[in-house]
Design a protein around this motif. Structure first.
Motif, PDB file in Angstrom:
ATOM      1  N   ILE A   1       5.066 -24.091  20.311  1.00  0.00           N
ATOM      2  CA  ILE A   1       4.231 -23.591  19.208  1.00  0.00           C
ATOM      3  C   ILE A   1       2.885 -23.054  19.705  1.00  0.00           C
ATOM      4  CG2 ILE A   1       5.271 -25.250  17.605  1.00  0.00           C
ATOM      5  CD1 ILE A   1       2.515 -26.709  17.647  1.00  0.00           C
ATOM      6  N   TYR A   2       2.642 -23.133  21.024  1.00  0.00           N
ATOM      7  CA  TYR A   2       1.340 -22.730  21.549  1.00  0.00           C
ATOM      8  C   TYR A   2       1.030 -21.267  21.223  1.00  0.00           C
ATOM      9  CZ  TYR A   2      -2.352 -21.501  24.816  1.00  0.00           C
ATOM     10  OH  TYR A   2      -3.523 -21.045  25.367  1.00  0.00           O
ATOM     11  N   ASP A   3       1.958 -20.345  21.525  1.00  0.00           N
ATOM     12  CA  ASP A   3       1.713 -18.926  21.274  1.00  0.00           C
ATOM     13  C   ASP A   3       1.517 -18.643  19.790  1.00  0.00           C
ATOM     14  OD1 ASP A   3       1.786 -18.233  23.932  1.00  0.00           O
ATOM     15  OD2 ASP A   3       3.927 -17.736  23.921  1.00  0.00           O
ATOM     16  N   TYR A   4       2.296 -19.344  18.968  1.00  0.00           N
ATOM     17  CA  TYR A   4       2.160 -19.180  17.516  1.00  0.00           C
ATOM     18  C   TYR A   4       0.751 -19.577  17.074  1.00  0.00           C
ATOM     19  CZ  TYR A   4       2.187 -20.758  12.679  1.00  0.00           C
ATOM     20  OH  TYR A   4       1.841 -20.978  11.385  1.00  0.00           O
ATOM     21  N   ALA A   5       0.278 -20.728  17.555  1.00  0.00           N
ATOM     22  CA  ALA A   5      -1.054 -21.205  17.179  1.00  0.00           C
ATOM     23  C   ALA A   5      -2.132 -20.247  17.663  1.00  0.00           C
ATOM     24  CB  ALA A   5      -1.284 -22.604  17.760  1.00  0.00           C
ATOM     25  N   LEU A   6      -1.980 -19.752  18.889  1.00  0.00           N
ATOM     26  CA  LEU A   6      -2.959 -18.831  19.464  1.00  0.00           C
ATOM     27  C   LEU A   6      -3.061 -17.557  18.639  1.00  0.00           C
ATOM     28  CD1 LEU A   6      -4.835 -18.596  21.964  1.00  0.00           C
ATOM     29  CD2 LEU A   6      -2.966 -17.432  23.128  1.00  0.00           C
ATOM     30  N   ASN A   7      -1.929 -16.993  18.273  1.00  0.00           N
ATOM     31  CA  ASN A   7      -1.929 -15.761  17.482  1.00  0.00           C
ATOM     32  C   ASN A   7      -2.483 -15.980  16.080  1.00  0.00           C
ATOM     33  OD1 ASN A   7      -0.861 -14.121  19.497  1.00  0.00           O
ATOM     34  ND2 ASN A   7       1.252 -14.664  18.984  1.00  0.00           N
ATOM     35  N   THR A   8      -2.152 -17.124  15.488  1.00  0.00           N
ATOM     36  CA  THR A   8      -2.652 -17.434  14.143  1.00  0.00           C
ATOM     37  C   THR A   8      -4.169 -17.504  14.122  1.00  0.00           C
ATOM     38  OG1 THR A   8      -0.633 -18.662  13.598  1.00  0.00           O
ATOM     39  CG2 THR A   8      -2.585 -19.113  12.257  1.00  0.00           C
ATOM     40  N   VAL A   9      -4.751 -18.217  15.098  1.00  0.00           N
ATOM     41  CA  VAL A   9      -6.212 -18.357  15.149  1.00  0.00           C
ATOM     42  C   VAL A   9      -6.873 -17.008  15.427  1.00  0.00           C
ATOM     43  CG1 VAL A   9      -8.123 -19.401  16.431  1.00  0.00           C
ATOM     44  CG2 VAL A   9      -6.146 -20.791  15.798  1.00  0.00           C
ATOM     45  N   LYS A  10      -6.293 -16.226  16.349  1.00  0.00           N
ATOM     46  CA  LYS A  10      -6.853 -14.903  16.646  1.00  0.00           C
ATOM     47  C   LYS A  10      -6.845 -14.014  15.411  1.00  0.00           C
ATOM     48  CE  LYS A  10      -5.913 -14.463  21.617  1.00  0.00           C
ATOM     49  NZ  LYS A  10      -5.093 -13.762  22.644  1.00  0.00           N
TER      50      LYS A  10
END
Length: 301
Positions: free
Chosen positions: A64-73
């Motif tokens: 889920i790391y990439d998902y979280a990173l994109n969501t915050v960005k």
């Protein structure tokens, strides 16, 4: 799932430990742990493994790391691309308060060309909204236990806190509460009551009731049976059950529209610091300044 949970998750990945993440986020390690735990409970999976060398992503955490990173960005892009503020508009964030609501109504009635964009939230949400320019001013109160941490965080975020006064802490009680007609309530009585509280907030007077910072009360003894960010739900529980809530003794008007009374908590240390946050060096707009004047008159003894 809240944006703050994802932000804390990414900071923990970046720092490799809860302590370093707390330092970078200008908060406490227990608060970081609480947010990460709530994320794991919501997802139904652990995102970190705790090792002797710090934190390590679990296989699920990695997924889920990439998902979280994109969501915050993407969320930050939305915040930073907001349109120019409209004229004749007061942008304001506040805690739950019927008194503040009444004062905003009075402000509108004296300026019929006024628009109001109001957000209600926790102290952390209010700080974030002022920091990002979503709100011009954030009105809140802070428990004495949290004031030094709060001031440090506000300063590092380029904000300032203007104190309007120190007001007595109280419980709010409805007609079904045995304290409805009482003048005061003693500290030792608080653990015997059942509470409706706001959602967990590191800076609040009750931290979701679980960590009340008023007087010699053991936090584990207090019973928070309903947690909500809905003022309508809070009012209905106060009116129709024996639940009480903890807050600040700020009555405006003196005879409110609801049959809810505030009962002072006895003790010299049962006070809350009340004021507003604003961008450092920023002057209040005409409307915000007028609202602050209304508040100062309302809290004057």
């Amino acid at each position: 799932m809240e944006l703050k949970q994802l932000e804390f998750f990414l900071m923990c990945v970046d720092c490799g430990s809860l302590g370093k993440a707390a330092e970078r986020l200008y908060t406490s390690q227990p608060n970081v742990s609480k947010v990460i735990r709530s994320l794991e409970e919501e997802l139904g999976n652990n995102v970190f493994e705790r090792t002797s060398r710090g934190l390590r992503l679990t296989p699920y955490g990695k997924s889920i790391y990439d998902y979280a990173l994109n969501t915050v960005k993407n969320a930050n892009l939305i915040l930073n691309s907001r349109s120019t503020r409209k004229k004749n508009t007061l942008y304001i964030s506040t805690y739950q308060s019927n008194s503040i609501s009444n004062l905003l109504v009075n402000l509108y009635k004296s300026h019929e060309d006024l628009n109001i964009e109001h957000r209600q939230g926790t102290v952390e949400e209010i700080i974030t909204q002022v920091e990002h320019g979503i709100s011009e001013i954030g009105i809140l109160y802070i428990s004495q236990k949290r004031i030094n941490t709060f001031l440090s965080i506000v300063s590092r975020k380029g904000l300032e806190f203007v104190v309007l006064g120190k007001l007595k802490a109280c419980i709010y009680a409805g007609p079904n509460s045995p304290f409805y007609n009482a003048e005061t309530v003693r500290f030792e009585t608080l653990p015997k009551l059942k509470y409706i509280s706001g959602l967990n907030d590191f800076f609040s007077v009750d931290d979701g009731i679980g960590h009340i910072s008023l007087g010699p009360v053991n936090p584990d003894e207090l019973q928070s049976v309903v947690c909500t960010n809905s003022e309508h739900l809070s009012i209905n529980f106060l009116l129709k059950t024996d639940l009480v809530s903890i807050g600040m003794k700020f009555d405006y008007p003196k005879k409110g529209q609801y049959k809810i009374k505030n009962v002072s908590i006895e003790g010299d240390d049962s006070y809350l610091t009340f004021g507003y946050v604003i961008e450092e060096g920023q002057k209040l707009s005409e409307y915000a300044n007028e609202l602050v004047t209304y508040i100062q008159k309302a809290i004057k003894p």
